[in-house]
Design an enzyme around this catalytic site. Sequence first.
Site, PDB file in Angstrom:
ATOM      1  N   HIS A 521       0.835  -1.204   0.000  1.00  0.00           N
ATOM      2  CA  HIS A 521       0.000   0.000   0.000  1.00  0.00           C
ATOM      3  C   HIS A 521       0.869   1.253   0.000  1.00  0.00           C
ATOM      4  O   HIS A 521       1.594   1.530   0.955  1.00  0.00           O
ATOM      5  CB  HIS A 521      -0.902  -0.017   1.238  1.00  0.00           C
ATOM      6  CG  HIS A 521      -1.767   1.183   1.378  1.00  0.00           C
ATOM      7  ND1 HIS A 521      -2.906   1.368   0.644  1.00  0.00           N
ATOM      8  CD2 HIS A 521      -1.663   2.273   2.178  1.00  0.00           C
ATOM      9  CE1 HIS A 521      -3.479   2.507   0.991  1.00  0.00           C
ATOM     10  NE2 HIS A 521      -2.741   3.086   1.918  1.00  0.00           N
ATOM     11  N   ASP A 573      -1.636  -9.466  -1.049  1.00  0.00           N
ATOM     12  CA  ASP A 573      -0.685  -8.551  -1.686  1.00  0.00           C
ATOM     13  C   ASP A 573      -1.427  -7.680  -2.690  1.00  0.00           C
ATOM     14  O   ASP A 573      -1.329  -7.861  -3.902  1.00  0.00           O
ATOM     15  CB  ASP A 573       0.443  -9.344  -2.356  1.00  0.00           C
ATOM     16  CG  ASP A 573       1.517  -8.436  -2.940  1.00  0.00           C
ATOM     17  OD1 ASP A 573       1.635  -7.287  -2.471  1.00  0.00           O
ATOM     18  OD2 ASP A 573       2.227  -8.870  -3.868  1.00  0.00           O
ATOM     19  N   GLU A 582       0.541  -2.553   4.133  1.00  0.00           N
ATOM     20  CA  GLU A 582       1.195  -1.248   4.095  1.00  0.00           C
ATOM     21  C   GLU A 582       2.706  -1.403   4.269  1.00  0.00           C
ATOM     22  O   GLU A 582       3.207  -2.438   4.717  1.00  0.00           O
ATOM     23  CB  GLU A 582       0.634  -0.332   5.186  1.00  0.00           C
ATOM     24  CG  GLU A 582       0.976   1.129   4.978  1.00  0.00           C
ATOM     25  CD  GLU A 582       0.104   2.074   5.787  1.00  0.00           C
ATOM     26  OE1 GLU A 582       0.017   3.257   5.425  1.00  0.00           O
ATOM     27  OE2 GLU A 582      -0.496   1.627   6.779  1.00  0.00           O
TER      28      GLU A 582
END
EC number: 3.2.1.4
Length: 607
Positions: A521, A573, A582
């Site tokens: 992310h 993922d 993240e």
Amino acid sequence: MDDDARDTASQTPAYAPETGPSVRVNQHGYEPGSPKRATLVSETDDAVSWELREYSGEVVAQGATTVLGVDETAGLHVHAIDFTDVDDEGTYSIEAEGEASYSFVIREGLFAPLMVDALNYFYLARSGIEIEATIVGDEYAREPGHISRPGGDDVNQGDFAVACQPAAESEKVYGEPWTGDYTLDVLGGWYDAGDHGKYVVNGGIAVAQLLGVWERAMRAGRGAQKALADGTLHIPEHGDGVPDVLNEARWELDFLVSMMVPKGEELAGMVHHKVHDHGWTAIPILPVDDPKPRLLHRPSTAATLNLAAVAAQGARLWEAYDSVYAAGLLDAATTAWRTALEHPDLFAPVEDGRNGGGPYDDDDVTDEFYWAAAELFLTTGEAEYAEYVTTSPVHTADSFPVGGFSWDQLDGIAKIQLATVDSDFADRAAVADQVIAGAQAIAGVQRRQAFGQALPPDGYVWGSNSQILNNIVVLGAGYDLSGDEELLAAARESMDYLLGRNALGLSYITGYGAVFVKNQHSRWFAHQVDRALPRPPVGSVAGGPNANTPTWDETISGLYPDKDCAPQLAYVDDIQSWSTNEITINWNSALAAAAAFLAFPEARVKL
């Protein structure tokens, strides 16, 4: 919905992640002399035979599995394969029940490159500076973010003169109005995670771990120091004779100091908790294109003590290279300490995390006070700081939860420093015993895990991979203090999980292993949604499985709508899965610290 549509929906199979071969291994590899184990996923209750094959196909070892049964964290019936006795360098795979693992190597020197890659992440996370193609290549080069001056024509208004939250808004989150009529130049620092925010408490632990990598390297010897010396990292500050890791840490230290409330203001000397956009931005967006205004959020005791701790540590380490800079850091540290004592309960609330940035809420700062006092003592040797440490309730408390420490529980870092940094601290031996006992407890947990990770079954929280990495740091400190080989072995085997020996058969570190994460992310490492942008760089660690379902994002919730999956499977993922995938500075700093220990494990402490 008509009946045919309902029938189709009811027949849609439940999400089943791709997991690769049934034999799960450390896909990056194993070093000679380290534990070498694999985990076989198999429903049989009987031991099965396995073979270790060299790249040529030659069988170099064989044996029978040990049946472990169902691992509840993975939801799988598993066996153990142990090939620890094989130390010959080469490329191998393991075959069992007719299926071969991904290939891996056995050789020396596997972790120094990982340490360097983990540290190189931070230049790419810098705010307020051009990321130069001549340093990182065209793919990762970008224009400087948040440098435009207010009042200019640029979309991005920059961090040169950031205003405080308006009183009307702050009253909603703090329960009382707060603002300031000043602006601060808070250019620089590292972007915290996948957004453009900069948070002092997360920057604190991250910069402390980078400084700690160098502080330990000074004890580990010339090999470790050479690996971190001037010219070793992808940064522009070369040729000044300063270790690159210290120069990278300085980029964040200077930002943290800039977040102090200026003299003459009501809370002068306190430190603003964070600076970030007023409102969330979408993915993808480069820092230079961020259109949102930026605001300083109310100072907090936690942020102030973070600065006191890391500025004191930085002053100690920078003294040999720039005594004037070191003196400035120490002055900032002592100022922050004094003002924190005057304002011991100014907390950041969870409510201040709904409009453009995370809250990083923390209403227990006894650990931050302890940490700051410890670092100030180690730098100055002054009795007042030693007295504060020894009279704190933290001093005799358990500071090493087996689930791992984090940004909001920092007494473990403080005790590692008190035990390993040379000083005349009277209780040093007793604190060292606490560190060793904490490491041994973590090793005990690690030995009971079917996939080898130093994490208990209830440890799959947001950022679980960083919890494992921080536990490796504790294991390393325990080994430095005791020489207990079981602690070194536990640290080495814990990395197996992060590098592919897990329920998903996936390496959580970009660029390492046969199948690794690629879509963490991020608003600018966003290749998954914009092919013109890069993927996260080599050496980026993903947050990892998050079994805390109330914090799930819509992406992971959509895969498991009934919130029913084994903890290790609670990951995907995907760039939109911010609760499992993240990337953050404090997770990569933990990776750097763990890899640094594994690369250079001999740094024994003489008490």
